[in-house]
Design a protein around this motif. Structure first.
Motif, PDB file in Angstrom:
ATOM      1  N   GLU A 140      47.364  37.918  52.987  1.00  0.00           N
ATOM      2  CA  GLU A 140      47.805  38.721  51.846  1.00  0.00           C
ATOM      3  C   GLU A 140      48.677  37.811  50.981  1.00  0.00           C
ATOM      4  N   SER A 142      43.399  39.647  39.173  1.00  0.00           N
ATOM      5  CA  SER A 142      43.562  40.196  40.525  1.00  0.00           C
ATOM      6  C   SER A 142      42.339  39.902  41.389  1.00  0.00           C
ATOM      7  N   GLN A 168      42.312  37.521  44.709  1.00  0.00           N
ATOM      8  CA  GLN A 168      41.796  38.045  45.974  1.00  0.00           C
ATOM      9  C   GLN A 168      40.754  37.102  46.577  1.00  0.00           C
ATOM     10  N   SER A 195      41.296  35.084  50.067  1.00  0.00           N
ATOM     11  CA  SER A 195      40.320  35.260  51.155  1.00  0.00           C
ATOM     12  C   SER A 195      39.778  33.923  51.635  1.00  0.00           C
TER      13      SER A 195
END
Length: 836
Positions: free
Chosen positions: A311, A440, A444, A448
């Motif tokens: 995260e 965003s 992400q 990842s």
């Protein structure tokens, strides 16, 4: 049989694909050293069990690797071929390249070639005469121990490629050479010479270490754990993995590239676990440095069976990142720093759990429920230690924040680590970086990808290691820092030494400052205690005396790091009693040093002196009688000097003194030199503290005596406070008067040192840890009598850790006790009897 054959063939395809030169169909099956030939041998076609299959697979892996080694050596040879004539013409009237350009482009190629040629020539006969008893681990271990030359090559790689490109543009003759280098095909292959560019060949050494590491994984997989090769291959893998994690990974774009929306390649350069101060509390983060941004992440909690993910907590474009120091207006968050004795207490708890795990594993023989519980507990405690130990600030700022200047604060365990991160970021910032903003979705995707790209997979705690991994060294490392060369200007220079301990690095020693020189000659020896250590770091600093030129780092005045380097502590190399000389190369600077290792048992064994004169190695009763004193002169003088000018010294009794100074003081006290007081006043205070510790260590028997050792062990284990008090006081009464008075004198001195803990960072617990093993330890007779559990393993690090805990507890009991008077102690009536 068909399944076995299929597995081998699949592996063969993988090996040949990794080699990247020929496909399965191109293999000459008649060649005695190709993987294809190994498939045809009768041994392979008659597997009798898993062990035989594993050994045959190991042979296959080795054969494939040897074939790739031959190709690699040919590639290096192709690079060396033009180097020699280019060097020869450099000194003529019509040079193609200057000698400096030749040395830059072909830097370390000759050394790498010789290393691999020797390895190939040594491995070849082992595979030719293969049987299940053949050992090759020592060859891989030696190969891994020479990885330092690759570090030098990697550091120069970018410069070498850029120099080759510039020379090609400036000289058509060199361009023709560099675009058409001939690489010989394998001698048993049908392939003839291939033509390769110089740039492609210069990349080969970069790629080779990673491939060698993968092969070590495969060799371990197919080597039985009881085979002599297993620990050697495991150690080679450890050294290789540590090396890979330490080098700059930006030079391998194929492994670390992430495509940005604009089609550019964003590469992972460096990553690692750092402690971030967020909202005035410590948080463990995994930080990723890409070629254009820094990303701070934490591991997300996932349900059982799901792949772990990161995260993102924040990211900062490198174009906006600065290291500017804090203004007075900036608010610095309060950083919680725990007392050092709490850190030391946690180390002892971890050592105790390690010992319990070893006992459980021996007793349970496979029933692992309790072992897993202990492992979990140890993991929690080691993680706590990892979180609370770092104290060195590393602050970064966002200069383009819209609303207010944003800053982020990390805490690191060493100057070495802080310098690594700073240099990696500054190197990237030299490029023409543009501010970047991630949507965003882009953020992400990047977050990842971090899980697959990371090079540091686990937080550095023991519980993350396999049981068979090398536990590191326990004992004492003797290091002589000889000299350094390569400085361009005269400076005031000194070195510090760091070793890893419980997952982080600790500074252990510091040389004196050698002033106004380009070639400092320190020749200083240090004794460093190792606690499962695997790596030694040396940092070279310029001491700043001019306050106008002082470098400020996060409001903290620091000296300038001129260079840094590290060396793996290889047990095989250090187990010899002889000194091992080595050189660390750092930013063009070479530091020469020697080291040797002494195991804990040898370092603490007492050998009574046969001489009647002197004080070291002589019974304390003989010394006090000769001196007509109650406490030996050496103890009184060292204590007096430490209290006069060393009681405020950070790490007094913990930081090593220079061994040559300690030996000089030892000789002076032994010969009763008239100049002792002058020597003491001029000597570095850490050397005086070290001399006092050495005196107690070299006593023919410990200050608290061999005879009373079992009783001290039993007394400290008593649960009832009154019974413990009575017993521990009675044991003091039982000591000979010279021992008792000296011990009480030392006790009060250490209490006065601990009173200055806010300044010198030495708590009662720290002092107990330093002096406990010196003042109290079992004699050889106690071991043979069986007073010590696991007597045959008495000096293994786990048992030593447990016994050391008890030694520390005994001394700590007396240190925490109200003042003990010799006269009062002797007057007291004995209420509780203890056999001694």
């Amino acid at each position: 049989m068909e399944e076995d054959e299929e597995e081998v063939l699949c592996y063969l395809d993988k090996v040949l694909e990794d080699v990247g030169v020929f496909e399965c169909g191109d293999v000459d099956l008649e060649s005695p050293l190709t993987p294809g030939y190994m498939l045809m041998t009768p041994v392979h076609r008659n597997f009798t069990g898993d062990i035989e299959k594993g050994l045959e697979m190991k042979k296959l892996v080795l054969s494939g690797f040897l074939a790739s080694e031959e190709i690699y050596i040919n590639q290096l040879e192709a690079l060396l071929l033009p180097m020699r004539p280019l060097k020869a013409t450099a000194s003529t009237s019509q040079p193609v390249l200057t000698i400096q350009q030749v040395n830059t482009i072909f830097y370390k190629i000759q050394d790498i070639f010789e290393i691999h040629k020797e390895f190939y020539d040594s491995l070849f006969p082992h595979i030719q005469q293969w049987d299940e008893k053949v050992t090759v681990g020592h060859l891989f271990q030696k190969l891994a121990s020479q990885l330092g030359v690759y570090k030098a090559f990697v550091d120069n790689y970018k410069t070498a490629v850029e120099t080759a490109e510039k020379c090609s543009l400036a000289n058509s003759q060199f361009q023709k050479i560099s675009e058409n280098l001939k690489v010989k095909g394998p001698k048993d292959s049908k392939d003839s010479n291939t033509h390769v560019t110089m740039e492609a060949l210069l990349y080969k050494p970069i790629d080779r270490v990673t491939r060698s590491t993968l092969v070590l994984h495969d060799l371990l997989k197919h080597t039985p754990k009881d085979h002599p090769d297993f620990p050697l291959l495991q150690d080679a893998l450890r050294i290789s993995q540590n090396f890979l994690s330490s080098i700059n990974e930006e030079i391998d774009p194929r492994r670390t590239a992430v495509t940005t929306p604009k089609g550019e390649a964003r590469q992972l350069v460096k990553d690692g676990f750092l402690v971030e101060v967020s909202e005035s509390s410590r948080k463990l983060r995994h930080v990723f440095l890409f070629t254009d941004l820094l990303l701070c992440a934490k591991m997300k909690k996932t349900s059982v069976g799901r792949q772990q993910q990161y995260e993102c907590k924040w990211y900062l474009p490198l174009a906006d990142l600065t290291f500017q120091t804090l203004d007075e207006s900036d608010v610095c968050p309060h950083i919680q720093v725990l007392p050092e004795h709490e850190i030391e207490e946690m180390k002892i708890k971890i050592s105790v759990i390690k010992n319990e795990i070893q006992k459980e594993k021996k007793a349970l023989k496979g029933q692992s429920r309790n072992v897993e519980r202990l492992r979990k507990k140890m993991n929690e405690q080691e993680s706590w230690l990892l979180l609370h130990s770092p104290t060195i600030p590393f602050r970064i700022h966002n200069k383009n924040s819209k609303f207010c200047p944003q800053s982020y604060l990390f805490l690191l365990s060493s100057d070495y680590e802080r310098s690594e991160w700073r240099e990696s970021i500054q190197k990237l910032q030299k490029k023409d970086l543009q501010p970047c903003h991630l949507t965003s979705v882009e953020l992400q995707v990047l977050t990842s990808s971090c899980f697959k790209l990371r090079t540091v997979h686990n937080i550095p705690v023991t519980s993350n290691k396999d049981d068979d991994e090398t536990p590191g060294l326990y004992g004492f490392l003797h290091v002589i820092v000889h000299s350094a060369k390569g400085f361009k200007e005269s400076a005031n220079l000194y070195c510090t030494l760091e070793v890893d301990s419980y997952g982080y690095f600790v500074s252990k020693a510091k040389t004196r400052v050698f002033r106004d020189t380009t070639e400092p000659q320190w020749n200083e020896e240090f004794e460093i205690e190792l606690e499962g250590s695997q790596c030694l770091r040396i940092l070279c600093y310029e001491k700043c005396y001019d306050k106008m030129k002082l470098n400020k780092d996060d409001n903290e005045i620091v000296d300038i790091i001129m260079g840094k380097g590290q060396v793996q502590l290889d047990p095989q190399t250090l187990e010899s009693k002889n000194w091992h000389m080595d050189v660390i190369e750092m930013n063009g600077i070479k530091v020469e040093f020697s080291m040797k290792f002494t195991s804990r048992d040898l370092s603490l064994k007492r050998t009574p002196s046969k001489k009647q004169s002197g004080v070291f190695g002589v019974k304390i009763s003989v010394v006090t009688k000769r001196e007509r004193s109650k406490v030996p002169y050496i103890v009184r003088q060292c204590i007096e000097e430490v209290e006069k000018r060393g009681i405020d010294e950070v790490g007094i009794y913990r930081i090593s003194g220079v061994a040559t100074d300690i030996q000089a003081l030892k000789a002076a006290f032994d010969t009763n030199t008239k100049d002792i007081l002058v020597m003491l006043s001029d000597m570095d205070i850490n050397a005086i503290a070290g001399t006092l510790k050495l005196y107690f260590r070299e006593l023919p028997e410990p200050l608290l005596t061999d005879r009373l050792y079992p009783a001290f062990m039993e007394g400290i284990a008593l649960s009832d406070p009154a019974a413990k008090e009575n017993c521990m006081m009675h044991l003091l009464r039982s000591l000979p008067d010279p021992n008792l008075i000296t011990f009480l004198t030392l006790l009060e001195h250490l209490k006065r040192v601990a009173d200055k803990e806010p300044i010198n960072k030495m708590s009662l617990h720290n002092l107990g840890t330093v002096f406990g093993p010196t003042l109290l330890r079992p004699s050889e007779s106690e071991v043979t009598k069986g007073h010590i559990t696991l007597a045959s393993d008495i000096w293994s690090h786990d048992v030593m850790a447990q016994v050391s805990v008890t030694w520390v507890q005994v001394l700590l009991y007396y240190l925490q006790h109200p003042p003990i008077s010799f006269a009062e102690l002797k007057r007291n009536t004995l209420y509780f009897s203890t056999d001694v």
